[in-house]
Design an enzyme around this catalytic site. Structure first.
Site, PDB file in Angstrom:
ATOM      1  N   GLY A 288      13.758  32.664   5.160  1.00 31.20           N
ATOM      2  CA  GLY A 288      15.139  33.008   5.467  1.00 31.20           C
ATOM      3  C   GLY A 288      16.068  31.831   5.255  1.00 31.20           C
ATOM      4  O   GLY A 288      15.637  30.676   5.150  1.00 31.20           O
ATOM      5  N   CYS A 289      17.358  32.132   5.206  1.00 30.30           N
ATOM      6  CA  CYS A 289      18.367  31.098   4.926  1.00 30.30           C
ATOM      7  C   CYS A 289      18.504  30.125   6.086  1.00 30.30           C
ATOM      8  O   CYS A 289      18.437  28.912   5.908  1.00 30.30           O
ATOM      9  CB  CYS A 289      19.705  31.742   4.593  1.00 30.30           C
ATOM     10  SG  CYS A 289      20.283  32.945   5.806  1.00 30.30           S
TER      11      CYS A 289
END
Lengths: 350, 350, 350, 350
Positions: free
Chosen positions: D149-150
């Site tokens: 994920g970011c």
């Protein structure tokens, strides 16, 4: 009608006092002090006031000014007021200082964090720290008000209820603050250019920001002990607004963490009589937009049972409750007016 | 105390009426109509009003509403009011319509540009076009006010003095308009998402925007002849504000172009008695920021002797003078109050 | 490998050349000239290049530089290059000038609009105006390229097809341009501060902007006659991007207006072989976002039959096709490389 | 040439893969999967790709797709890939999943935080967590990559060196994260409208954000023990970028805090061989702007001796290193290409 003089009227905070007092029924500005723009029309520098203010800017002769007005607001760089304040001035009129000169009681702490020698420490003791919701009673009769900083007001009011109620361990407090760019002032500096700020976020002043000791001192009064905390400000691409996100470990009682009801009770006990502090629902996240342009502070919190910490959040407009609005609120208090006078309007959205 | 009902209170324009009336000393909202949020607290949808408005939203039963209030504001989609308005409603209370339903006198023109069949054309004639600075006198005694559009108000007030004074050739008028994004409303549509709007500018509705005939009609009255013009709106990455830049060929008299003094005289003749229209210096460029949050319109112009054209410029806040503020100004007029009541505050900067 | 020197490497346009050439397979920067930051690491001033550029900035000794490189880019204030350019420099290396010094053939026009005495008019004639899509053939063998302005590139390429095809009356041309703030440069000036630009739009340089005669000259070549037009730039709260909206009266043939097919044919005739000019569908509105970071220009138009005018629209990135990208494209042309080299990447969205 | 299929090509992350692969010399997209836009041209939905991509969008038949390509990127909602993945697909081609379906090894943790039943837990074990800088070696030969994920990528890479070196107490870790709005996706939802996001900042998902267990798991591997931390994301008015500010107590050795040299050594030991992680100077604050559009992560830290804590900071572009860029980097690794291929370009500034 209260006669008002402003020194530093053409900075963002000074100009915000002008905007707010335009609608104040009991105050009238008679002196727009500005070192940079002497003899220029105020409304040619702040064109929002075009046709509303006809006056020209004057120099910052504070002694002369003090003879003509009932109250002086100083929205000036650190060290200015300390360098010029005298007993004569204070006997002529009230002074509400938006700089840090009289906020910190311990002169050594002030000098260490600000890197300035304090030139009139003799007035520090009588100065009242003008965080209205907490020190309102002390302000009655005061001659000199030290108006709190923008980050400070938000940081303190957000943590104050839980600190005072003993629900959190003050030594674990961490404050992560985010500010709009007007907090950096109207100076023409490269880091404040549109293209440098827009589409970016960064921290600055990490571990060294000058509002840190002010927060520590005031929260220290609330819990009755000295405390040290981490305060990290960030620059956000927006004009106005401060959001603080604060973290602290909850204190167990009888082996149990405080509950949602416990923490919300602390907030309501502290603020239910306060017009300008709005306690949101438990876990509801404040947004700076909802207080924009107004003197409100929105606060809330949420418990993380996994880590035993509470996350506290608060939002205000840095130029209003964080500066000019609180200064007007202080003026109302020391002149015995309704505290909301000139400040009772709704935030602007969107 | 004027009792107010709003239909469409939870759109941006409706919510701006709520914000403005919060500070109005002679008006009180008793009905927050909202089809989407019936039975929800208004302040849970517009959190800026938290603690300031306790009411819940109601449905939009306009007949029932008309019996309980002195005035209804309809901040509704095109066609709504035309579909429900009756003589009974108009005999019960005043109606100030923020939609386009009664703005255009020629029903065919309305139906062509809006693509809607007008359901109650019988009220068109009595409706007064509520551009206060121009039609103030006609509003006395009016039951139904057609509140002008945001682009329209700015476009008309900017060109009106030169059109009326016969200094420009109406057939050469070109209006290039730029609007903040709140003009697009609060509907959840992809083109209005933050990432789609931010860091971009575009034209839209080129040659077809619905405010075009409204501008043409009103400026036609000013010059006494029909006119057709180009109107091009643009979407700008900001919340509020409309700027118009208008171009037209100057009309020579005795072989000479009008002078700077001629054009400025026309502006001052038109607006020197108007509080809400501020005539800037010749060639001074209005900025939307200087009117933000307020009911002011700033106008100016500059002659280009090389091309024989004049460039006219105007700026306003689309939600205030372009919608809710003008609606309140209209309310003040038709109830005989001071036109500035509740609207006499300074624009917010920055 | 082409050796490159940049004078003015630490302005926004100069730094954009650095960004673009980082990915260019046939060019290598060996001299980062910067009067303000001599001896400082380039990557400490533009941190996007951290770890990618190790060099320090050098002074702007252009004669010395010309002996070490194959091409010099001057991204400097008006008048700089004219003040230092010599035959010796031009015999040493190619020069691509991003300033206006050699853009305008008529030195009187230059001096009047720029208020500067031209110090080396002897090179004006040989300088090639580097609008690649139009002057590509003239660039072969050129020693001195006058790289077009940002507003100019967008304004010309948008109107060029219809002007050249004789479909519009050049004397009616009006250009309303909107620019992101990077066009104002990296100078620390109050009007460029974040809080002054954000949430606002304004016109500036009305009737007097210096790109006007450049546009007039080039479009004059296209239609074979002198023309005068209105050009109005606006400042938009975004970093990058220029949008132009252009208005002109269509020329009737045999009493009939040109059709949609006629105008689109003109665009396709002009640009179907051009990689960097993208002709959108008829009436489709360009948005600056869709070309951001790239060397593309998107153009389109729409006819208004009511007024007999056409609305032309164009969008580009002012720092790329409006400055650094076009400069690199020019470098590719004069060195006989593929014109797209180092520039063939997609715009960034969002 | 690697044949690529994308499922979810018209979300922001999917479209960013398209942008990046346009410049990749060894990969070619042959399938633009999009449930919402089947049969529409990709370039009519993402106009930045106009003239660069001619293909139309196809449906998301992953089995069929797996027979035609070498690698599939799934940029899809949580649960999609788990619902359709089969052994046959994995034997046909590689799969790089940008959703969370295979990131968390403990299926119960996944199901609890995501509120979804995992439909193909049998593939969890073989999936490699694609945080390239840490798991590069494990990716060789992998069939299924769980792209991080970011928030996670930024949070982990910022803390990893100090966690791994044992310099901080993992139980004290607090992560305050700030994200641009593209992280919220392209769904037309009211909270993502321009006017709701612009000029505001807020926290969300406090104590409950789904990236929390992913960060905990990976940092747990680094320090060899389970840990629980506070993670608070904030929405910032900008398109791209994530900044994390992380707080932890330093671990004393022999009664002394680690020094500035100790912490910087840990960062350099971890990242000096990494192209995409840039270790800034001690105390230098990363800004999201300096990595915009690129695959870089900038990290740094600063010790607060007063509180015994260290403040760690990291910045990346959420759509590049936080999603599409890392996915391409993973593709490069599993196909044995140079890890930088197609990603070696400079960040865009401003």
């Amino acid at each position: 009608m209260i006669k008002v003089g402003i020194i530093g009227a053409t900075g963002y905070a000074g100009a915000e006092i002008v905007r707010l007092l335009y609608s104040h029924p009991q105050a009238q500005i008679v002196w727009y002090g500005s070192r940079s723009y002497v003899d220029e029309r105020f409304a040619s520098i702040y064109k929002n006031m075009f046709t509303l203010v006809e006056d020209k800017c004057l120099d910052d002769n504070i002694l002369e000014l003090s003879k003509q007005v009932d109250v002086i607001f100083t929205a000036t760089p650190q060290g200015y007021l300390a360098g010029v304040l005298t007993e004569e001035i204070l006997s002529n009129c009230k002074v509400i200082d938006l700089s840090a000169d009289y906020r910190i009681k311990d002169v050594e702490t002030y000098e260490k964090w600000y890197g300035i020698t304090h030139k009139s420490p003799q007035f520090i003791e009588e100065a009242v720290y003008g965080l209205c919701e907490i020190n309102r009673d002390k302000e009655v009769g005061a001659r000199l008000i030290a108006n709190p900083g923008c980050y400070t007001t938000c940081s303190i009011l957000t943590a104050y209820p839980l600190v005072k109620a003993g629900l959190i361990d003050p030594s674990t407090l961490i404050i992560d603050a985010k500010s709009g760019t007007s907090g950096a002032g109207r100076g023409a500096k490269l880091p404040n250019l549109y293209c440098e700020v827009n589409e970016s976020i960064k921290a600055y002043g990490v571990t060294t920001h000058r509002h840190t000791p002010e927060i520590e001192e005031q929260l220290g009064y609330a819990c009755g002990q000295k405390l040290m905390l981490n305060f990290t400000p960030h620059l956000v691409p927006m004009n106005r607004g401060i959001l603080v996100t604060e973290y602290a470990s909850l204190v167990k009682k009888d082996g149990k963490l405080p509950t949602k009801e416990d923490v919300m009770k602390a907030y309501h006990d502290a603020y239910d009589d306060e017009f300008f502090v709005r306690v949101l629902g438990y876990g509801e996240c404040p947004e700076t937009k909802w207080v924009e342009g107004s003197n409100f502070v929105d606060v809330s919190c949420m418990i993380d049972e996994r880590t035993g910490r509470v996350v506290m959040m608060g939002a205000l407009d840095n130029l209003v409750k964080g500066a000019a609005g609180q200064a007007v609120q202080n003026m109302n208090i020391i002149f015995g007016l309704d505290e909301k006078m000139g400040l009772d309007f709704a935030p602007m959205f969107p």
